[in-house]
Design a protein around this motif. Structure first.
Motif, PDB file in Angstrom:
ATOM      1  N   LYS A  59      15.835  98.390 -32.849  1.00  0.00           N
ATOM      2  CA  LYS A  59      14.724  97.482 -33.121  1.00  0.00           C
ATOM      3  C   LYS A  59      13.460  98.262 -33.481  1.00  0.00           C
ATOM      4  N   ARG A  62      11.592  97.957 -37.043  1.00  0.00           N
ATOM      5  CA  ARG A  62      10.177  97.605 -37.181  1.00  0.00           C
ATOM      6  C   ARG A  62       9.430  98.637 -38.013  1.00  0.00           C
ATOM      7  N   GLU A 106      13.322  93.817 -42.018  1.00  0.00           N
ATOM      8  CA  GLU A 106      13.165  92.605 -41.212  1.00  0.00           C
ATOM      9  C   GLU A 106      14.445  91.785 -41.224  1.00  0.00           C
TER      10      GLU A 106
END
Length: 597
Positions: free
Chosen positions: A517, A521, A541
């Motif tokens: 994650k 990002r 994304e």
């Protein structure tokens, strides 16, 4: 005057069978009621009667003298010889044996005895009288609830109240306790304060067996596992000292003040060595020092706890606790005042190589640190309001933790005999017993030991049945736990192994997901800069949304909830508008009727 009546019976009637016969009813006495007594009767209103369903029992404990066992050998000598033959003289025994073998009945006696002996030997070979036929079956589950009881209470004989900071058990069995007493509150120590510590005999709580007289109050004390007469202590002024119970109460060796710690020596631990004379100490001054009792004037080795690995003392973390496992002689762990846990290796050539991985630890000081006795990769730590269980394979987070307590935790230790149990002490005077196989949200058993804060605990290692707890006012309480808290089941070790492996895998998966994650990002942040003008969604994304099913499930769940709310709101509005419409229709009808009339 004594009234006596003698019942006589014939001797022939003794033991004769009794015969019962039927007969008519005979009134022996008839007492008529007295009507005058009714005048003295007073009715009670209301009447309260308490009825208890179960019997009432009173519980009482008595301290009895413990039974001590002793192993003794028995010397079996050869017997069955005549009085005139000395069995210790080989000449006499050989002469008597030859004489007996020449007799005529010797051969027949040997043949008759041989048959019975052969039958017995074959019977012994066929049946093993010591065989446990139900060994493969699981032991019966103990139905009784776990409990603990207080055995003895050892109070500081001095009037000034001091904290029992550290407890050490005698290495050769549960016979003695060494307790260090020191007041560690800021600016609470005075120059004229009592600085003695004690060695207690657990059977005699009235008076200490030996007074230990250091040069400064003892913060910690440890028995030498190889030489039970020696003890190593860490003092409030930073010095370390050695006591020998054979040579009196004063310290036989002590370190020089200029070569010692600059803060109180919070922990001393004996090392696994051939000589049994090496130990190391830690303090909040940021140093770990190794010592040899044969030359205690200066430390053998020094380690500065600078996690940046630059060896700067001003950046060093203060040590509050130490962990050392004798099966891993070169590895040790340090719990710091800042909450970090540092894994170290003594094989390193310099401080940078000696300091290994650093675990995030707790929000406050790490008061206790211990590896699991059976699983050396896992260890527990105590800090702030929780106990955390870690794995050396993971550095970013622990694998298990307890629910935050209402009161701060001060110490913890694994059970030496049961793999799933550990004990914790709290500031409200409670000793908690945790069984991670049974439940993880709350302790299995909570014991209110004293009404003052508990600062330390120590479990006796050989049996795991006795626990010594030290309080803020210097009271040491000896607690004995039940059998089901110290006797390990057959499958318990395998179940704990499976639990630790499962939790480690879970933590690894979560750690990988967080890392993915974070990377996604970062990619999305970079992609947004180049694709804002076109209005397209960044690929990072999209990957994040696809790679996170938990977040997608949460969004779907809340979407369904919002739709249900909208449906209910529309229904309520429709129900409110319907009566208004009907009322308007009635009014119109009445108006029309009036006009017609």
């Amino acid at each position: 005057m004594d009234i006596q009546y003698v019942y006589t019976k014939k001797r022939s009637e003794f033991g004769r069978q009794v015969h019962f016969t039927d007969r008519s009813v005979e009134i022996i006495a008839d007492i008529q009621p007295n009507p005058e007594l009714i005048k003295e009767y007073i009715s009670r209103n209301p009447v309260e009667v308490a009825v208890q369903n179960a019997r009432e029992f009173s519980e009482h404990w008595v301290n009895t003298v413990r039974f001590e066992t002793e192993n003794r050998g028995i010397n079996h000598v050869e017997g069955g010889w005549p009085k005139d033959v000395n069995p210790l003289e080989p000449d006499q025994t050989s002469r008597f044996r030859k004489k007996t073998e020449k007799e005529d009945g010797y051969g027949r006696a040997i043949l008759s005895l041989g048959q019975s002996i052969e039958h017995t030997i074959r019977q012994n070979n066929a049946i093993d009288i010591y065989e446990n036929y139900f060994e493969h079956l699981e032991p019966d589950v103990v139905e009784e609830a776990p409990y603990a009881k207080t055995i003895n209470i050892y109070r500081d004989p001095h009037n000034i109240r001091r904290t029992a900071n550290h407890i050490s058990w005698y290495a050769d069995g549960p016979r003695k306790l060494a307790v260090s007493y020191c007041n560690l509150e800021f600016q609470s120590a005075t120059s004229d304060s009592f600085i003695d510590s004690y060695i207690w005999d657990i059977e005699n709580p009235t008076k200490p067996e030996l007074y230990l007289k250091p040069i400064s109050p003892l913060v910690c004390i440890e028995f030498n596992p190889k030489d039970t007469h020696q003890l190593a202590g860490g003092c409030y002024n930073g010095q370390v000292c050695i006591f020998d119970t054979r040579k009196g109460s004063t310290a036989v060796e002590q370190s020089l003040i200029e070569n010692s710690h600059r803060d109180p020596a919070y922990k001393t631990v004996w090392l696994q060595s051939k000589s049994g004379t090496e130990f190391f100490s830690a303090s909040t001054d940021g140093k770990v020092l190794w010592w040899d009792t044969r030359k205690l004037s200066e430390p053998v080795e020094t380690l500065i706890l600078d996690i940046e690995k630059k060896g700067r003392l001003e950046n060093a973390l203060g040590a509050m606790s130490l962990e050392y496992e004798p099966t891993l002689p070169t590895k040790f762990m340090v719990g710091t005042e800042q909450g970090r846990i540092i894994s170290c290796n003594r094989k390193g050539k310099n401080d940078a190589e000696k300091i290994g991985s650093v675990f995030p630890g707790h929000w406050g000081p790490v008061y206790a640190l211990q590896r699991h006795p059976n699983f050396t990769k896992n260890f527990l730590s105590v800090g702030d309001w929780t106990v955390r269980i870690w794995s050396e394979e993971l550095r970013d987070d622990c694998i298990m933790w307890t629910k935050p307590s209402m009161h701060a935790l001060t110490d913890a230790q694994w059970s030496p005999t049961r793999s799933s149990i550990f004990y914790t002490s709290k500031m409200d005077g409670t000793l908690d017993v945790w069984d991670i196989l049974f439940k993880q949200n709350e302790p299995t058993l909570s014991i209110q030991v004293v009404d003052e804060p508990l600062h330390c605990l120590r479990v006796q290692e050989t049996q795991g049945r006795l626990i010594a707890c030290g309080s803020q006012n210097g009271t040491v309480t000896l607690v004995e736990v039940s059998d089901n808290l110290c006797v390990q089941g057959k499958s318990e070790k395998a179940l704990v192994t499976g639990m630790f492996d499962r939790e480690t895998r879970r933590a690894k998966i979560l750690e990988a997901r967080v890392r993915a994650k974070r990377d996604a990002r970062a990619k999305s942040a970079q992609g947004e800069k180049g694709e804002k003008a076109t209005g397209e969604v960044a690929p990072g994304e999209t990957e994040l949304r696809e790679a996170d099913p938990i977040e997608k499930a949460e969004k779907d769940f809340w979407k369904i909830i919002e739709e249900e709310k909208r449906k209910r709101d529309r229904k309520v509005v429709a129900d409110d508008e319907k009566p208004a419409a009907e009322t308007g229709a009635v009014i119109e009808e009445e108006g029309a009727a009036t006009t017609t009339a």
